[in-house]
Design a protein around this motif. Structure first.
Motif, PDB file in Angstrom:
ATOM      1  N   UNK A  74      -5.143  13.317   3.260  1.00  0.00           N
ATOM      2  CA  UNK A  74      -4.905  14.187   2.098  1.00  0.00           C
ATOM      3  C   UNK A  74      -4.015  13.538   1.045  1.00  0.00           C
ATOM      4  N   UNK A  75      -3.071  12.703   1.474  1.00  0.00           N
ATOM      5  CA  UNK A  75      -2.185  12.031   0.517  1.00  0.00           C
ATOM      6  C   UNK A  75      -2.980  11.113  -0.400  1.00  0.00           C
ATOM      7  N   UNK A  76      -3.960  10.422   0.158  1.00  0.00           N
ATOM      8  CA  UNK A  76      -4.829   9.569  -0.660  1.00  0.00           C
ATOM      9  C   UNK A  76      -5.650  10.437  -1.614  1.00  0.00           C
ATOM     10  N   UNK A  77      -6.184  11.520  -1.108  1.00  0.00           N
ATOM     11  CA  UNK A  77      -7.004  12.391  -1.956  1.00  0.00           C
ATOM     12  C   UNK A  77      -6.205  12.983  -3.113  1.00  0.00           C
ATOM     13  N   UNK A  78      -4.933  13.283  -2.884  1.00  0.00           N
ATOM     14  CA  UNK A  78      -4.113  13.874  -3.949  1.00  0.00           C
ATOM     15  C   UNK A  78      -3.923  12.904  -5.115  1.00  0.00           C
ATOM     16  N   UNK A  80      -0.614   8.423  -9.667  1.00  0.00           N
ATOM     17  CA  UNK A  80      -1.674   8.185  -8.678  1.00  0.00           C
ATOM     18  C   UNK A  80      -1.385   6.932  -7.874  1.00  0.00           C
ATOM     19  N   UNK A  81      -0.957   5.863  -8.546  1.00  0.00           N
ATOM     20  CA  UNK A  81      -0.625   4.627  -7.842  1.00  0.00           C
ATOM     21  C   UNK A  81       0.525   4.850  -6.861  1.00  0.00           C
ATOM     22  N   UNK A  82       1.500   5.646  -7.279  1.00  0.00           N
ATOM     23  CA  UNK A  82       2.644   5.940  -6.417  1.00  0.00           C
ATOM     24  C   UNK A  82       2.191   6.643  -5.137  1.00  0.00           C
ATOM     25  N   UNK A  83       1.317   7.633  -5.284  1.00  0.00           N
ATOM     26  CA  UNK A  83       0.836   8.364  -4.108  1.00  0.00           C
ATOM     27  C   UNK A  83       0.028   7.450  -3.188  1.00  0.00           C
ATOM     28  N   UNK A  84      -0.771   6.568  -3.774  1.00  0.00           N
ATOM     29  CA  UNK A  84      -1.542   5.636  -2.959  1.00  0.00           C
ATOM     30  C   UNK A  84      -0.617   4.684  -2.204  1.00  0.00           C
ATOM     31  N   UNK A  85       0.426   4.207  -2.885  1.00  0.00           N
ATOM     32  CA  UNK A  85       1.375   3.305  -2.230  1.00  0.00           C
ATOM     33  C   UNK A  85       2.085   4.003  -1.075  1.00  0.00           C
ATOM     34  N   UNK A  86       2.466   5.270  -1.289  1.00  0.00           N
ATOM     35  CA  UNK A  86       3.129   6.032  -0.231  1.00  0.00           C
ATOM     36  C   UNK A  86       2.197   6.275   0.951  1.00  0.00           C
TER      37      UNK A  86
END
Length: 559
Positions: A323-327, A381-387
């Motif tokens: 879900x984190x990636x999807x967000x 979006x990049x931040x969420x993907x990195x996390x």
């Protein structure tokens, strides 16, 4: 009911283009004068056929099927108001009992078919039984599993079997025994399969070419690819029908028309085309011509809102299971660019969407779980993907969409926006049959993303949520393209469907709206606007809050 790539669900009913003009949402008679009974109306369609078999039809209450067939219930549609349910063939909108598992309807007096015979409760039952038979599939099917769990019933033609869950104790009473409580059954009773068919009739596959009708018109002529001509049903009683104006003496649908020809004919506005309505027109170039022509522009009528355009994320594939990636996609998408790709600018395309439940649905709540600029926020979006363990973004994703209605161009806008956030996508544009086979039948197994849109079949949040997100709708022709499989969401859907009180049910659907978006199964894009062009003598082109289509039942000629 799919729209955009989902227009197949109402083939021949309505196909529209998003435009907003000075004409406003409703303009019954732009040329002055008033609509009066009489004359011949012309409907111009690019579809090759018009389906008049209620078992095979997916027509909304406000579109062409209502000319010839009535149903147990109907809709009251008015500009600026939520659509409400009203009786049609029935005396009321249904009486629930047994906690919503049993629904009883009583037919009005003096109901007759076009052949003069009386309409009976057993005919409504027979019409529904027909819809279970394989040769008469293709129509809306909300009723089927509720009346025959697992679809064990196969129709009345093989051995003359009856559907025991429908009872007709007398000629005017029909009782439905559902497999579970269902608060929206009165809305479901407004779908096409609830139109009566005289018991024993309609065994032939081409019954829709010349059906026995219950509405104000009957089919005088039908020739696929050319024309359908409707004339008055002399046995229709206006006193029993509060929803159909039945203004014209005849209605002619010209089939298989090229969209550019339709647009030119209506812009030119000469001869019979002055009494015509464009069921479909397409290209931005044609729309530019309309905007440049003061007469044509004054005859363009536009909806307040419309279908939800959205990006589905395959929740069962690769990194998208997180879900984190999807967000991250909620912020990566540029909705403003999508608007431009749809119709040139934001005003023409429709408002930015942040919910799954579309405007015009009673009880809808406006909210935004992912507040950002219309252009999105690629850095977020990049931040969420990195996390989520993807500091270098995502590569190799495949986006499926239709190769029609400018969806390739809209997909390109999505592709460019995602690239800004380090998400690399390849577009696969498919024809309608391939899309249905590869995406809906196989359940999106070979794709990461799909771009599509959705217009509910009934004015209930149930029709926004259940078809798209219940796990039973994955594959096998279902529309759960995100492959969202959440047992808790399934439980809440069943609970909301079982709630009889509309206000209480609405709160549960809003809870589901927030839950599914919290899981980021899809990215809402816009609520698309629909516009319709008509001739100068064509009046009463009215669009309510729902659906975003002109109410055909009110059409008439300006005298």
């Amino acid at each position: 009911m799919k729209r955009g790539p989902v227009l197949k669900a109402i083939a021949g009913a309505v196909a529209a283009v998003s435009v907003l003009t000075a004409c406003g949402a409703n303009d019954p008679s732009p040329s002055g004068g008033s609509v009066k009974p009489g004359g011949t109306l012309y409907l111009l369609s690019d579809a090759p056929s018009q389906q008049y078999d209620p078992a095979k039809s997916s027509n909304l209450v406000v579109t062409s099927l209502s000319f010839v067939h009535r149903r147990l219930t109907s809709w009251k549609v008015a500009p600026g108001q939520d659509t409400t349910i009203v009786p049609d063939l029935a005396t009321d909108t249904g009486r629930p009992s047994d906690d919503g598992k049993t629904w009883t309807f009583t037919l009005k007096d003096n109901l007759k078919y076009s052949d003069g015979t009386p309409i009976k409760a057993e005919d409504v039952k027979w019409g529904l039984e027909r819809s279970f038979a394989a040769p008469f599939s293709g129509g809306l099917s909300y009723h089927k599993d509720l009346l025959s769990p697992g679809l064990a019933y196969k129709g009345p033609f093989d051995g003359g079997k009856e559907l025991d869950t429908i009872q007709t104790p007398d000629e005017k009473t029909i009782v439905f025994k559902l497999s579970r409580p269902y608060g929206d059954w009165n809305w479901i009773a407004s779908t096409p399969a609830f139109a009566p068919v005289p018991k024993g009739k309609g065994a032939e596959p081409n019954y829709g070419d010349r059906p026995i009708t219950s509405g104000p018109y009957q089919v005088e002529k039908y020739e696929r690819g050319k024309e359908a001509r409707l004339v008055r049903n002399p046995h229709w009683d206006r006193r029993t029908d509060d929803t159909r104006a039945a203004n014209p003496d005849a209605i002619v649908t010209q089939l298989g028309q090229d969209t550019s020809v339709i647009s030119k004919r209506l812009i030119d506005d000469s001869g019979n085309d002055q009494a015509a309505f464009g069921i479909s027109f397409a290209s931005p170039a044609q729309l530019a011509q309309i905007q440049a022509n003061p007469s044509a522009k004054s005859r363009l009528v536009t909806s307040e809102s419309g279908a939800l355009a959205y990006l589905s994320l395959n929740t069962q594939r690769g990194k998208l299971t997180d879900p984190q990636v999807r967000k991250a996609f909620q912020y990566a998408v540029n909705k403003a660019a999508y608007q431009v790709a749809s119709a040139g600018n934001a005003q023409l395309a429709g408002d930015i969407a942040t919910t799954l439940i579309t405007p015009g649905i009673a009880g809808r709540e406006q909210f935004d779980l992912y507040p950002t600029k219309p252009e999105g926020d690629p850095e977020k979006a990049k931040q969420l993907l990195a996390e989520a363990g993807l500091p270098n973004g995502l590569d190799g994703l495949v986006l499926a969409t239709k190769n029609e209605n400018s969806f390739p161009e809209k997909a390109a806008a999505i592709q460019a926006a995602l690239a800004r956030a380090g998400i690399k996508v390849t577009i696969k544009a498919l024809d309608e049959d391939t899309y249905t086979s590869e995406v809906d039948t196989k359940g999106l197994s070979d794709f990461d993303l799909t771009l599509t849109s959705w217009q509910p079949d009934i004015p209930s949040a149930n029709a926004n949520i259940q078809p798209l997100f219940q796990s039973t709708e994955i594959g096998n022709g279902g529309y759960n393209e995100s492959r969202y499989n959440n047992p808790e969401a399934d439980r809440l859907i069943t609970e909301a469907q079982a709630t009889i009180d509309p206000a209480a049910a609405a709160k549960k659907w809003v809870e589901l709206d927030k839950k599914i978006l919290g899981d980021s199964a899809v990215v809402p894009l816009i609520y698309t606007r629909n516009s319709f062009l008509h001739g100068s003598k064509f009046g009463n082109v009215v669009i309510g809050r729902f659906p975003a289509y002109a109410d055909h039942r009110q059409f008439g000629l300006v005298q």
